[in-house]
Motif scaffolding. Sequence first.
Motif, PDB file in Angstrom:
ATOM      1  N   VAL B 140       0.800  -1.169   0.063  1.00  0.00           N
ATOM      2  CA  VAL B 140      -0.089  -0.060  -0.013  1.00  0.00           C
ATOM      3  C   VAL B 140       0.932   1.504   0.000  1.00  0.00           C
ATOM      4  O   VAL B 140       1.823   1.270   0.783  1.00  0.00           O
ATOM      5  N   THR B 141       0.796   2.123  -0.982  1.00  0.00           N
ATOM      6  CA  THR B 141       1.292   3.561  -1.142  1.00  0.00           C
ATOM      7  C   THR B 141       0.321   4.542  -1.016  1.00  0.00           C
ATOM      8  O   THR B 141      -0.632   4.719  -1.661  1.00  0.00           O
ATOM      9  N   VAL B 142       0.540   5.330   0.093  1.00  0.00           N
ATOM     10  CA  VAL B 142      -0.463   6.702   0.473  1.00  0.00           C
ATOM     11  C   VAL B 142       0.334   7.791   0.151  1.00  0.00           C
ATOM     12  O   VAL B 142       1.390   8.080   0.657  1.00  0.00           O
ATOM     13  N   THR B 143      -0.559   8.779  -0.399  1.00  0.00           N
ATOM     14  CA  THR B 143      -0.048  10.169  -0.487  1.00  0.00           C
ATOM     15  C   THR B 143      -1.187  11.101   0.449  1.00  0.00           C
ATOM     16  O   THR B 143      -2.431  10.797   0.002  1.00  0.00           O
ATOM     17  N   LEU B 144      -0.408  11.612   1.401  1.00  0.00           N
ATOM     18  CA  LEU B 144      -1.310  12.689   2.120  1.00  0.00           C
ATOM     19  C   LEU B 144      -0.875  14.248   1.686  1.00  0.00           C
ATOM     20  O   LEU B 144      -0.042  14.435   2.116  1.00  0.00           O
ATOM     21  N   GLY B 145      -1.982  14.850   0.951  1.00  0.00           N
ATOM     22  CA  GLY B 145      -1.426  16.338   0.414  1.00  0.00           C
ATOM     23  C   GLY B 145      -0.335  16.082  -0.513  1.00  0.00           C
ATOM     24  O   GLY B 145      -0.532  15.267  -1.368  1.00  0.00           O
ATOM     25  N   THR B 146       0.945  16.689   0.080  1.00  0.00           N
ATOM     26  CA  THR B 146       2.146  16.599  -0.697  1.00  0.00           C
ATOM     27  C   THR B 146       2.933  15.454  -0.003  1.00  0.00           C
ATOM     28  O   THR B 146       4.289  15.245  -0.709  1.00  0.00           O
ATOM     29  N   GLN B 147       2.583  14.942   0.913  1.00  0.00           N
ATOM     30  CA  GLN B 147       3.685  13.812   1.582  1.00  0.00           C
ATOM     31  C   GLN B 147       3.322  12.465   1.398  1.00  0.00           C
ATOM     32  O   GLN B 147       2.218  12.068   1.311  1.00  0.00           O
ATOM     33  N   VAL B 148       4.390  11.873   0.797  1.00  0.00           N
ATOM     34  CA  VAL B 148       4.201  10.387   0.404  1.00  0.00           C
ATOM     35  C   VAL B 148       4.651   9.674   1.398  1.00  0.00           C
ATOM     36  O   VAL B 148       5.824   9.728   1.797  1.00  0.00           O
ATOM     37  N   VAL B 149       3.977   8.581   1.681  1.00  0.00           N
ATOM     38  CA  VAL B 149       4.306   7.741   2.977  1.00  0.00           C
ATOM     39  C   VAL B 149       4.823   6.397   2.138  1.00  0.00           C
ATOM     40  O   VAL B 149       4.370   6.119   1.046  1.00  0.00           O
ATOM     41  N   PRO B 150       5.878   6.127   2.363  1.00  0.00           N
ATOM     42  CA  PRO B 150       6.776   4.955   1.686  1.00  0.00           C
ATOM     43  C   PRO B 150       5.946   3.812   1.809  1.00  0.00           C
ATOM     44  O   PRO B 150       4.979   3.489   2.766  1.00  0.00           O
ATOM     45  N   THR B 151       5.918   3.289   0.699  1.00  0.00           N
ATOM     46  CA  THR B 151       5.081   1.896   0.692  1.00  0.00           C
ATOM     47  C   THR B 151       5.129   0.972   1.650  1.00  0.00           C
ATOM     48  O   THR B 151       6.330   0.640   2.012  1.00  0.00           O
ATOM     49  N   LEU B 152       3.946   0.480   2.002  1.00  0.00           N
ATOM     50  CA  LEU B 152       4.081  -0.420   3.200  1.00  0.00           C
ATOM     51  C   LEU B 152       3.871  -1.729   2.566  1.00  0.00           C
ATOM     52  O   LEU B 152       2.874  -2.044   2.001  1.00  0.00           O
ATOM     53  N   PRO B 153       4.987  -2.728   2.590  1.00  0.00           N
ATOM     54  CA  PRO B 153       4.646  -4.135   1.971  1.00  0.00           C
ATOM     55  C   PRO B 153       3.814  -4.939   2.770  1.00  0.00           C
ATOM     56  O   PRO B 153       3.930  -4.642   3.955  1.00  0.00           O
ATOM     57  N   LYS B 154       3.348  -5.903   2.114  1.00  0.00           N
ATOM     58  CA  LYS B 154       2.350  -6.878   2.825  1.00  0.00           C
ATOM     59  C   LYS B 154       3.301  -8.074   3.060  1.00  0.00           C
ATOM     60  O   LYS B 154       3.688  -8.834   2.094  1.00  0.00           O
ATOM     61  N   SER B 155       3.768  -8.234   4.483  1.00  0.00           N
ATOM     62  CA  SER B 155       4.248  -9.261   4.791  1.00  0.00           C
ATOM     63  C   SER B 155       3.662 -10.459   5.365  1.00  0.00           C
ATOM     64  O   SER B 155       3.751 -11.437   5.620  1.00  0.00           O
ATOM     65  N   ASP B 156       2.293  -9.745   6.096  1.00  0.00           N
ATOM     66  CA  ASP B 156       1.349 -10.846   6.706  1.00  0.00           C
ATOM     67  C   ASP B 156      -0.261 -10.231   6.343  1.00  0.00           C
ATOM     68  O   ASP B 156      -0.277  -8.928   6.133  1.00  0.00           O
ATOM     69  N   GLY B 157      -0.766 -11.143   6.210  1.00  0.00           N
ATOM     70  CA  GLY B 157      -2.362 -10.855   5.811  1.00  0.00           C
ATOM     71  C   GLY B 157      -2.602 -11.080   4.406  1.00  0.00           C
ATOM     72  O   GLY B 157      -2.248 -11.865   3.672  1.00  0.00           O
ATOM     73  N   TRP B 158      -3.682 -10.045   4.045  1.00  0.00           N
ATOM     74  CA  TRP B 158      -4.379 -10.083   2.416  1.00  0.00           C
ATOM     75  C   TRP B 158      -4.420  -9.113   2.051  1.00  0.00           C
ATOM     76  O   TRP B 158      -4.872  -8.205   2.946  1.00  0.00           O
ATOM     77  N   ILE B 159      -4.520  -8.989   0.773  1.00  0.00           N
ATOM     78  CA  ILE B 159      -5.099  -7.858  -0.041  1.00  0.00           C
ATOM     79  C   ILE B 159      -5.664  -8.305  -1.336  1.00  0.00           C
ATOM     80  O   ILE B 159      -4.990  -9.192  -2.179  1.00  0.00           O
ATOM     81  N   PHE B 160      -6.931  -8.225  -1.207  1.00  0.00           N
ATOM     82  CA  PHE B 160      -7.880  -8.838  -2.323  1.00  0.00           C
ATOM     83  C   PHE B 160      -8.422  -7.731  -2.993  1.00  0.00           C
ATOM     84  O   PHE B 160      -9.146  -6.865  -2.509  1.00  0.00           O
ATOM     85  N   ILE B 161      -8.446  -7.915  -4.416  1.00  0.00           N
ATOM     86  CA  ILE B 161      -9.105  -6.743  -5.175  1.00  0.00           C
ATOM     87  C   ILE B 161     -10.065  -7.788  -6.040  1.00  0.00           C
ATOM     88  O   ILE B 161      -9.388  -8.394  -6.808  1.00  0.00           O
ATOM     89  N   ASP B 162     -11.230  -8.011  -5.930  1.00  0.00           N
ATOM     90  CA  ASP B 162     -12.389  -8.641  -6.584  1.00  0.00           C
ATOM     91  C   ASP B 162     -12.976  -7.834  -7.754  1.00  0.00           C
ATOM     92  O   ASP B 162     -13.488  -6.593  -7.299  1.00  0.00           O
TER      93      ASP B 162
END
Lengths: 213, 162
Positions: B140-162
């Motif tokens: 997950v990569t999030v940008t808040l205003g002009t601030q970019v949060v470094p990409t949080l890798p998924k090491s545990d859990g799930w990400i589903f796009i259905d």
Amino acid sequence: MHLIRTRAIPPLVVALALVASLAVPMPAQASPSWSPNALPTDTVGIATGGGTVALGSIVASFGLNAKRPANFAGGGAATGRINFDKHANLVGGHHVNVPVTFMSIILTSTPTPNGTGGSAQIVGDCQAAGAQCPSNTPAFRSVLVYVEDNADSGAGSDFFQISYCTDPATVIPTTCPMIDGGTVRTGNIQIRPSSGGAGGSAPQAPIAARRRP
Amino acid sequence: MRRLIPTSVVAIALIAMLALNQPAQPANAVGTPNTLTASGAGVFPAGANFSGVQLAGGTFGIGVQTNDDGTASGDLELQLNGNSPIGLSQWITVTGWITGGTLNTDGTMTLSGTGTLDMGDGTPPVGGLALVANVSLSGVTVTLGTQVVPTLPKSDGWIFID
């Protein structure tokens, strides 16, 4: 002439190859709704949520989606997914990844300014292909998630609870010997009539209590 | 020669007809009714930094439903942990009220909405920030205003796009 003839065949081959590549199969259509059992309500609505709950000294993250299938005609059928990840190395860890099969949902009569509010029971199938639920004897065959959307700000007001059940996911399960969850710590739950017309002013969540995940 | 030219023309015409008959494909996004469900945790690579906080890991929880017209409903929550410049443990919380979402042609999903940032340093959370999130099956990569949060890798859990 010889050159022209030798070039004449490739365009046909190329044409056939392009025709084949362009004729990409269309996506499969969603199957009609399947509603073998009556649930407490046939209300049409959706539930979404993402955040954390505190489980004693441990934090767990959740993500959920539930909605009625296309051509819904009552009976409680629902689609979506429930993810729940307890952040600790536990034997038979509480990790849940299940598709949603059923939902009962109640929309509030006094929605928030953003048009949300209510509560829902969402059933997930632990026996579906690829599903994951905590290990148990007898095996958990379903999970029942109960959520409340009490405020736009979510944290500190909304509620998320997951019950692990030995009943199949074909009805609202009643035999659920293990429960996790509580008041939403960070994040939010939204219950609304439909996913269309999204908008509204974003609420500001309160400061989260400090805990180790 | 007389037979070859018409064959080529017919072939080109067929290709053109079929190409024109395909649905329009935006360069990088399509508005479709999808769901994005995720919960899990990840470990940042060494050197990840956000607003002076050296990030170690984080958790995420997401539930979003998108529509054909690019609108969406749902919620995004990230919690990032790390060390402040003076070595104190710091927890950063990002929450997002999602109002837009598109499925990209590479299979990732881009979400938009309004976010709240709680730096976890005792200062009040800051709300009303423009939020854009790109979610792939691996992080997950999030940008808040002009601030970019470094990409949080998924090491545990799930990400589903259905």
